[in-house]
Design a protein around this motif. Structure first.
Motif, mmCIF file in Angstrom:
data_model
loop_
_atom_site.group_PDB
_atom_site.id
_atom_site.type_symbol
_atom_site.label_atom_id
_atom_site.label_comp_id
_atom_site.label_asym_id
_atom_site.label_seq_id
_atom_site.Cartn_x
_atom_site.Cartn_y
_atom_site.Cartn_z
ATOM 1 N N ILE A 29 46.701 -37.520 5.174
ATOM 2 C CA ILE A 29 46.754 -36.133 5.632
ATOM 3 C C ILE A 29 46.133 -36.052 7.024
ATOM 4 O O ILE A 29 45.049 -36.605 7.265
ATOM 5 C CB ILE A 29 45.999 -35.196 4.680
ATOM 6 C CG1 ILE A 29 46.501 -35.367 3.237
ATOM 7 C CG2 ILE A 29 46.157 -33.756 5.137
ATOM 8 C CD1 ILE A 29 47.942 -35.021 3.033
ATOM 9 N N THR A 30 46.816 -35.356 7.932
ATOM 10 C CA THR A 30 46.331 -35.245 9.307
ATOM 11 C C THR A 30 46.585 -33.830 9.809
ATOM 12 O O THR A 30 47.072 -32.963 9.070
ATOM 13 C CB THR A 30 47.003 -36.303 10.196
ATOM 14 O OG1 THR A 30 46.397 -36.307 11.493
ATOM 15 C CG2 THR A 30 48.497 -36.039 10.337
ATOM 16 N N ARG A 31 46.227 -33.598 11.056
ATOM 17 C CA ARG A 31 46.505 -32.285 11.653
ATOM 18 C C ARG A 31 46.952 -32.478 13.098
ATOM 19 O O ARG A 31 46.267 -33.142 13.886
ATOM 20 C CB ARG A 31 45.280 -31.369 11.585
ATOM 21 C CG ARG A 31 44.090 -31.786 12.407
ATOM 22 C CD ARG A 31 42.859 -30.920 12.167
ATOM 23 N NE ARG A 31 43.115 -29.513 12.247
ATOM 24 C CZ ARG A 31 43.124 -28.810 13.374
ATOM 25 N NH1 ARG A 31 42.922 -29.426 14.528
ATOM 26 N NH2 ARG A 31 43.325 -27.524 13.352
ATOM 27 N N PRO A 32 48.125 -31.923 13.455
ATOM 28 C CA PRO A 32 48.520 -31.952 14.862
ATOM 29 C C PRO A 32 47.567 -31.100 15.692
ATOM 30 O O PRO A 32 46.918 -30.185 15.162
ATOM 31 C CB PRO A 32 49.935 -31.348 14.833
ATOM 32 C CG PRO A 32 49.992 -30.528 13.592
ATOM 33 C CD PRO A 32 49.091 -31.208 12.602
ATOM 34 N N GLN A 33 47.481 -31.394 16.964
ATOM 35 C CA GLN A 33 46.512 -30.731 17.837
ATOM 36 C C GLN A 33 47.027 -29.367 18.296
ATOM 37 O O GLN A 33 47.451 -29.178 19.437
ATOM 38 C CB GLN A 33 46.180 -31.627 19.034
ATOM 39 C CG GLN A 33 45.559 -32.962 18.644
ATOM 40 C CD GLN A 33 44.313 -32.794 17.799
ATOM 41 O OE1 GLN A 33 43.327 -32.240 18.271
ATOM 42 N NE2 GLN A 33 44.338 -33.276 16.564
ATOM 43 N N THR A 34 47.001 -28.424 17.391
ATOM 44 C CA THR A 34 47.355 -27.039 17.678
ATOM 45 C C THR A 34 46.493 -26.141 16.800
ATOM 46 O O THR A 34 46.191 -26.512 15.644
ATOM 47 C CB THR A 34 48.849 -26.763 17.407
ATOM 48 O OG1 THR A 34 49.093 -25.350 17.451
ATOM 49 C CG2 THR A 34 49.295 -27.298 16.060
#
Length: 406
Positions: free
Chosen positions: A342-347
């Motif tokens: 699980i990750t998060r885009p930089q927004t």
């Protein structure tokens, strides 16, 4: 300002349908403008004419012009409204033969809904942007139908009874002829699945997974053994919508069967079931990039993975935005995976990974969090072996960062 355009709305498949139209028209010798959103790497991808993105110099010129018009600070157009104005002005100044306009969100109140198109396409209707479009399919369909203009023909691949009733009712009210995939336009039943030679190929043999074949019985003509290089059964419907729109553009355009055939097979659309091969640390890795960002898109992706690939393990890299149906997306994709990262885009719009983990726990005991997409990819590579697949999905923002990182 007068632009001859095709207007494409719907929940999923707008970009792919627009791409099919774009490649067919420009391959037939026309000067074609394409306006889509969002972009993957470069903002200028949103606005292009034939093989060229809008230049940086031209973009600066257009922005400066619009800025000079906004003298009342109480009037603050949105980012998408400004972008749409730039695209329309640029296409008009460049005297394109045709423009293809993709709806940003909904349709009725969308910034693109200011033209009188030659044909409108509503690819499909499903749950998305419910905080803006409504929390029922009927309400969402009503917003999508806002692009239907009086007397202008409409093509749709939508087949759910509830939403189709809204589309049919709107077309009757506005005296717009409706052409439905599966009724007035038909794909040969044999083409509703992938060509048998594509099914269950090992990931190590993906070079063979390049063409889907189908027959098309259209409004005016029949087309045998058409091919598209985009993968997934849903792309057959998108291709059918595009061919239907091309048929309805005639006689304003003259396009031969061969030009349609060539345009279809040449169509590419990055970030949509896009297959990449890499050799990293002596491992030949298969990476699939797909911008599925709602439940319907995730379901289509799941079906395509199951129909088209065999593999030892699937490692899922997942980053989703806050306003999406996180539970629904995870429910479709998590059961495919042996491991989930699980990750998060930089927004600022990205959901916190911990929230996704709480949902994904129901489907997997092997979940890790990596704060950056680049870190998630490195982790996936460390897990993967040569016969495994790394699937990167959940948002086009996630896919964009993955393309830059790999």
């Amino acid at each position: 300002m007068c632009i001859r355009d095709s207007h494409i709305g719907g929940t999923n498949g707008k970009g792919s349908t627009g791409a099919f139209l774009f490649y067919i028209l420009k391959g037939a010798g026309y000067k074609v403008g394409l306006y889509t959103s969002p972009h993957l790497i470069d903002f200028r991808e949103r606005i292009r004419i034939n093989n060229r993105l809008i230049s940086k110099k031209e973009l600066i010129k257009q922005v400066s012009f619009l800025k000079s018009l906004i003298t009342d600070h109480r009037f603050q157009p949105t980012f998408f409204e400004i972008t749409t104005a730039i695209a329309l002005k640029y296409f008009a100044e460049q005297r394109v033969d045709f423009a293809i306009l993709e709806v940003g969100m909904g349709g009725r109140l969308d910034a693109t809904n200011v033209t009188m198109p030659l044909v409108s396409v509503i690819t499909n209707v499903d749950f998305e942007h419910t905080e803006h479009l409504g929390r029922s399919l009927r309400k969402i369909a009503y917003e999508k139908c806002g692009i239907i203009k009086r007397g202008i023909p409409v093509v749709t691949a939508e087949n759910k009874e509830e939403t189709l009733r809204v589309i049919e009712g709107t077309c009757r009210k506005r005296k717009a002829r409706l052409y439905r995939i599966g009724e007035e336009i038909r794909i040969d039943p044999r083409s509703s699945i992938l060509d048998p030679c594509l099914i269950q190929h090992p990931a190590s043999s993906i070079q063979h997974l390049r063409n889907q074949k189908f027959n098309y019985q259209g409004i005016y003509d029949r087309y045998e053994n058409l091919k598209i290089s985009l993968l997934g059964k849903h792309q057959l419907l998108n291709a059918a919508c595009a061919i239907g729109a091309i048929e309805l553009l005639q006689p304003k355009v003259k396009i031969s069967k061969e030009e349609i055939r060539r345009g279809l097979v040449k169509t590419t659309w990055p970030g949509r079931l896009e297959i990449k091969r890499y050799t990293i640390h002596d491992k030949r890795l298969t990476v699939i990039l797909d911008g599925a960002h709602n439940v319907a898109g995730a379901e289509a992706l799941k079906k395509a993975i199951r129909d088209s690939f065999s593999y030892k393990k699937l490692i899922l890299v997942l980053g989703i935005l806050k306003e999406k149906d996180i539970k629904g997306i995870v429910a479709q994709l998590a059961p495919l995976a042996s491991r989930i990262i699980i990750t998060r885009p930089q927004t600022p719009r990205a959901v916190e990974p911990e929230e996704i983990v709480e949902i994904a726990k129901e489907y997997s005991g092997s979940i890790v969090i990596k704060e950056k997409v680049s870190q998630a990819i490195r982790q996936a590579i460390s897990y993967a072996e040569s016969k495994d697949i790394i699937l990167i999905t959940g948002s086009l923002y996630t896919v964009s960062e993955a393309i830059k990182a790999i």
